[in-house]
Scaffold this motif. Structure first.
Motif, PDB file in Angstrom:
ATOM      1  N   UNK A   1       0.821  -1.210   0.000  1.00 12.76           N
ATOM      2  CA  UNK A   1       0.000   0.000   0.000  1.00 12.76           C
ATOM      3  C   UNK A   1       0.858   1.264   0.000  1.00 12.76           C
ATOM      4  N   UNK A   2       1.985   1.211   0.715  1.00 13.57           N
ATOM      5  CA  UNK A   2       2.823   2.404   0.836  1.00 13.57           C
ATOM      6  C   UNK A   2       3.789   2.578  -0.326  1.00 13.57           C
ATOM      7  N   UNK A   3       4.497   1.505  -0.682  1.00 16.23           N
ATOM      8  CA  UNK A   3       5.582   1.624  -1.672  1.00 16.23           C
ATOM      9  C   UNK A   3       5.312   0.892  -2.978  1.00 16.23           C
ATOM     10  N   UNK A   4       4.246   0.105  -3.025  1.00 14.90           N
ATOM     11  CA  UNK A   4       3.973  -0.663  -4.238  1.00 14.90           C
ATOM     12  C   UNK A   4       4.893  -1.840  -4.427  1.00 14.90           C
ATOM     13  N   UNK A   5       5.535  -2.299  -3.355  1.00 12.41           N
ATOM     14  CA  UNK A   5       6.471  -3.421  -3.465  1.00 12.41           C
ATOM     15  C   UNK A   5       5.816  -4.708  -2.956  1.00 12.41           C
ATOM     16  N   UNK A   6       6.132  -5.807  -3.629  1.00 15.70           N
ATOM     17  CA  UNK A   6       5.636  -7.121  -3.239  1.00 15.70           C
ATOM     18  C   UNK A   6       6.804  -8.102  -3.275  1.00 15.70           C
ATOM     19  N   UNK A   7       7.032  -8.793  -2.177  1.00 17.42           N
ATOM     20  CA  UNK A   7       8.135  -9.757  -2.134  1.00 17.42           C
ATOM     21  C   UNK A   7       7.886 -10.896  -3.117  1.00 17.42           C
ATOM     22  N   UNK A   8       8.937 -11.338  -3.817  1.00 19.63           N
ATOM     23  CA  UNK A   8       8.758 -12.430  -4.788  1.00 19.63           C
ATOM     24  C   UNK A   8       8.344 -13.744  -4.136  1.00 19.63           C
ATOM     25  N   UNK A   9       8.673 -13.920  -2.847  1.00 13.68           N
ATOM     26  CA  UNK A   9       8.336 -15.172  -2.158  1.00 13.68           C
ATOM     27  C   UNK A   9       7.138 -15.006  -1.231  1.00 13.68           C
ATOM     28  N   UNK A  10       6.333 -13.974  -1.458  1.00 10.12           N
ATOM     29  CA  UNK A  10       5.231 -13.692  -0.544  1.00 10.12           C
ATOM     30  C   UNK A  10       4.226 -14.835  -0.494  1.00 10.12           C
ATOM     31  N   UNK A  11       3.712 -15.073   0.707  1.00 10.88           N
ATOM     32  CA  UNK A  11       2.614 -16.019   0.895  1.00 10.88           C
ATOM     33  C   UNK A  11       1.410 -15.314   1.502  1.00 10.88           C
ATOM     34  N   UNK A  12       1.466 -13.984   1.581  1.00  7.80           N
ATOM     35  CA  UNK A  12       0.366 -13.211   2.150  1.00  7.80           C
ATOM     36  C   UNK A  12      -0.875 -13.361   1.277  1.00  7.80           C
ATOM     37  N   UNK A  13      -2.036 -13.615   1.874  1.00  8.96           N
ATOM     38  CA  UNK A  13      -3.266 -13.764   1.081  1.00  8.96           C
ATOM     39  C   UNK A  13      -3.479 -12.584   0.138  1.00  8.96           C
ATOM     40  N   UNK A  14      -3.690 -12.880  -1.120  1.00  7.11           N
ATOM     41  CA  UNK A  14      -3.966 -11.839  -2.106  1.00  7.11           C
ATOM     42  C   UNK A  14      -2.746 -11.268  -2.801  1.00  7.11           C
ATOM     43  N   UNK A  15      -1.607 -11.224  -2.124  1.00  6.84           N
ATOM     44  CA  UNK A  15      -0.432 -10.582  -2.713  1.00  6.84           C
ATOM     45  C   UNK A  15       0.224 -11.444  -3.786  1.00  6.84           C
ATOM     46  N   UNK A  16       0.150 -12.770  -3.629  1.00  6.18           N
ATOM     47  CA  UNK A  16       0.714 -13.622  -4.678  1.00  6.18           C
ATOM     48  C   UNK A  16      -0.077 -13.450  -5.972  1.00  6.18           C
ATOM     49  N   UNK A  17      -1.401 -13.282  -5.859  1.00  8.12           N
ATOM     50  CA  UNK A  17      -2.212 -13.021  -7.049  1.00  8.12           C
ATOM     51  C   UNK A  17      -1.960 -11.610  -7.577  1.00  8.12           C
ATOM     52  N   UNK A  18      -1.724 -10.674  -6.674  1.00 10.72           N
ATOM     53  CA  UNK A  18      -1.437  -9.299  -7.098  1.00 10.72           C
ATOM     54  C   UNK A  18      -0.164  -9.246  -7.929  1.00 10.72           C
ATOM     55  N   UNK A  19       0.808 -10.079  -7.579  1.00 15.54           N
ATOM     56  CA  UNK A  19       2.065 -10.107  -8.346  1.00 15.54           C
ATOM     57  C   UNK A  19       1.821 -10.479  -9.800  1.00 15.54           C
ATOM     58  N   UNK A  20       0.821 -11.309 -10.037  1.00 15.76           N
ATOM     59  CA  UNK A  20       0.533 -11.750 -11.405  1.00 15.76           C
ATOM     60  C   UNK A  20      -0.436 -10.821 -12.124  1.00 15.76           C
ATOM     61  N   UNK A  21      -1.386 -10.253 -11.387  1.00 18.76           N
ATOM     62  CA  UNK A  21      -2.490  -9.540 -12.033  1.00 18.76           C
ATOM     63  C   UNK A  21      -2.375  -8.023 -11.987  1.00 18.76           C
ATOM     64  N   UNK A  22      -1.485  -7.501 -11.156  1.00 16.76           N
ATOM     65  CA  UNK A  22      -1.387  -6.050 -11.018  1.00 16.76           C
ATOM     66  C   UNK A  22      -0.053  -5.502 -11.518  1.00 16.76           C
ATOM     67  N   UNK A  23       0.553  -6.196 -12.462  1.00 18.51           N
ATOM     68  CA  UNK A  23       1.804  -5.706 -13.030  1.00 18.51           C
ATOM     69  C   UNK A  23       1.537  -4.553 -13.987  1.00 18.51           C
ATOM     70  N   UNK A  24       2.384  -3.546 -13.889  1.00 19.58           N
ATOM     71  CA  UNK A  24       2.229  -2.335 -14.708  1.00 19.58           C
ATOM     72  C   UNK A  24       2.218  -2.675 -16.197  1.00 19.58           C
TER      73      UNK A  24
END
Length: 294
Positions: A201-224
C-alpha cells in the motif's frame, strides 16, 4: 549505463505494480480478480473473506471529479455482510463524519421500506488513508460500538427472537466496524502478512516469495506492463494528478505555517484554492480541502 545496471532497471520496470487505488477503481471490480481483494480483506479483518458480488450505489460510481482523490468499492461477503473499502489520497475535513454517513447510507440502501429490522446487515468500513488524519502512534486503528456496564464493566448481551427461538447476540455482531489504515505511518520491516500488505500500500512493493493472502495473485495480475498502452497512459496521468495535488497541499501547509496568523492562513488557502480551481479540481473537493466556502 553498464549492462548490470540496465538489467536491474529493466527488472524493476518489469516488476512494477499498479497502485491499489487504481486497481480498485479498474481491475479489482472484475470477478476474475476478486482473489486479490479477498486476500486484502482477509488480512485486515482477521478472518477468511469470500466475496459473493460487488454492490452498486451512488457512492462507488466512477466520476471525472473524483478521478484521483478518492476511490471506493462495496462488496457482499458470504455471510451476507457488506464491506466498504475506501481509499483517500489527500486530506479531507470531517472524514469521520463522511465514513459514518457512508455506512448509514449502505444500511438504508440495502433494506427495503417495510422490511423487518432483522434484515439490517452488518457493515465493515475500511479506510486506506494517505493523509494525516490526526495524532496516534499506530498505523492501524479499529473501532466499534460496545455497551459496557458503567459499574460492572460487563458487556451487554441482547436477546432477540429469530425463527421462534430466543437468540443471544452481542452488539458487535450487529453494529458496524471501522478500520482506519494510516499508510504513511507504516515504517516497519515487513514480516507478517499484514505488514507485507502495508508495504504494498505504501511503496507498491511485493516480495517475490510472498505467501500473504492476495499478494501472490497481485504479483501476477497487477503488473504495470500487463496493462494496455492506453491504460498505462491513463494510470500515469492518475499518478501525476495525485502528485500535483499533494504538492499543492504541501505548499498550503508550508505557507500556513510561515504566515503564523489566521489572516495569513486564509490568504494561503485562497491562493491554493485558485491553483486547484485552475487545475480543474472539483469545487466541492476544494472546499473540503481548504475550508473556504463555495
Amino acid at each position: 549505463m553498464d549492462k548490470k545496471k540496465e538489467d536491474q532497471r529493466m527488472k524493476e520496470l518489469k516488476d512494477r505494480y499498479i497502485r491499489f487505488d487504481w486497481a480498485i477503481k479498474r481491475l479489482l471490480r472484475q470477478k476474475a480478480n476478486f482473489g486479490v481483494l479477498e486476500g486484502f480483506l482477509t488480512v485486515f479483518l482477521g478472518e477468511k473473506i469470500t466475496i459473493v458480488e460487488l454492490l452498486e450505489s451512488e457512492s462507488n460510481q466512477q466520476s471525472e471529479d473524483d478521478k484521483f482523490n478518492r476511490v471506493d468499492i462495496k462488496a457482499l461477503n458470504d455471510k451476507g455482510e457488506i464491506i466498504i473499502v475506501e481509499i483517500q489520497n489527500t486530506r479531507e475535513l470531517y472524514y469521520l463524519e463522511r465514513i459514518l454517513y457512508g455506512v448509514a447510507k449502505a444500511i438504508t440502501e440495502h433494506i427495503s421500506l417495510g422490511d423487518s429490522y432483522y434484515k439490517v446487515k452488518k457493515i465493515y468500513s475500511i479506510s486506506v488513508l494517505y493523509f494525516d488524519i490526526g495524532r496516534g502512534e499506530d498505523f492501524l486503528y479499529h473501532g466499534q460500538n460496545h455497551f459496557i456496564g458503567v459499574h460492572t464493566k460487563d458487556q451487554l448481551v441482547i436477546n432477540t427472537k429469530e425463527k421462534n427461538a430466543i437468540v443471544s447476540r452481542l452488539p458487535s455482531e450487529i453494529f458496524p466496524e471501522y478500520i482506519l489504515i494510516r499508510v504513511n505511518e507504516f515504517d516497519k520491516v515487513a514480516v507478517t502478512p499484514l505488514e507485507e500488505w502495508m508495504n504494498y500500500l505504501k511503496d507498491g512493493t511485493i516480495r517475490p516469495d510472498t505467501t500473504a493472502p492476495g499478494l501472490d495473485e497481485a504479483r501476477e495480475k497487477l503488473k504495470y506492463y500487463s496493462m494496455t498502452p492506453e491504460d498505462r497512459h491513463a494510470y500515469d496521468e492518475h499518478l501525476n494528478a495525485v502528485m500535483i495535488q499533494n504538492d499543492v497541499l504541501d505548499s498550503a501547509k508550508l505557507e500556513g505555517r510561515m504566515e503564523g496568523r489566521m489572516e495569513g492562513k486564509a490568504e494561503a488557502n485562497l491562493e491554493n484554492a485558485k491553483k486547484m480551481k485552475a487545475m480543474g479540481i472539483d469545487l466541492e473537493m476544494i472546499r473540503q480541502i481548504t475550508g473556504i466556502t463555495l
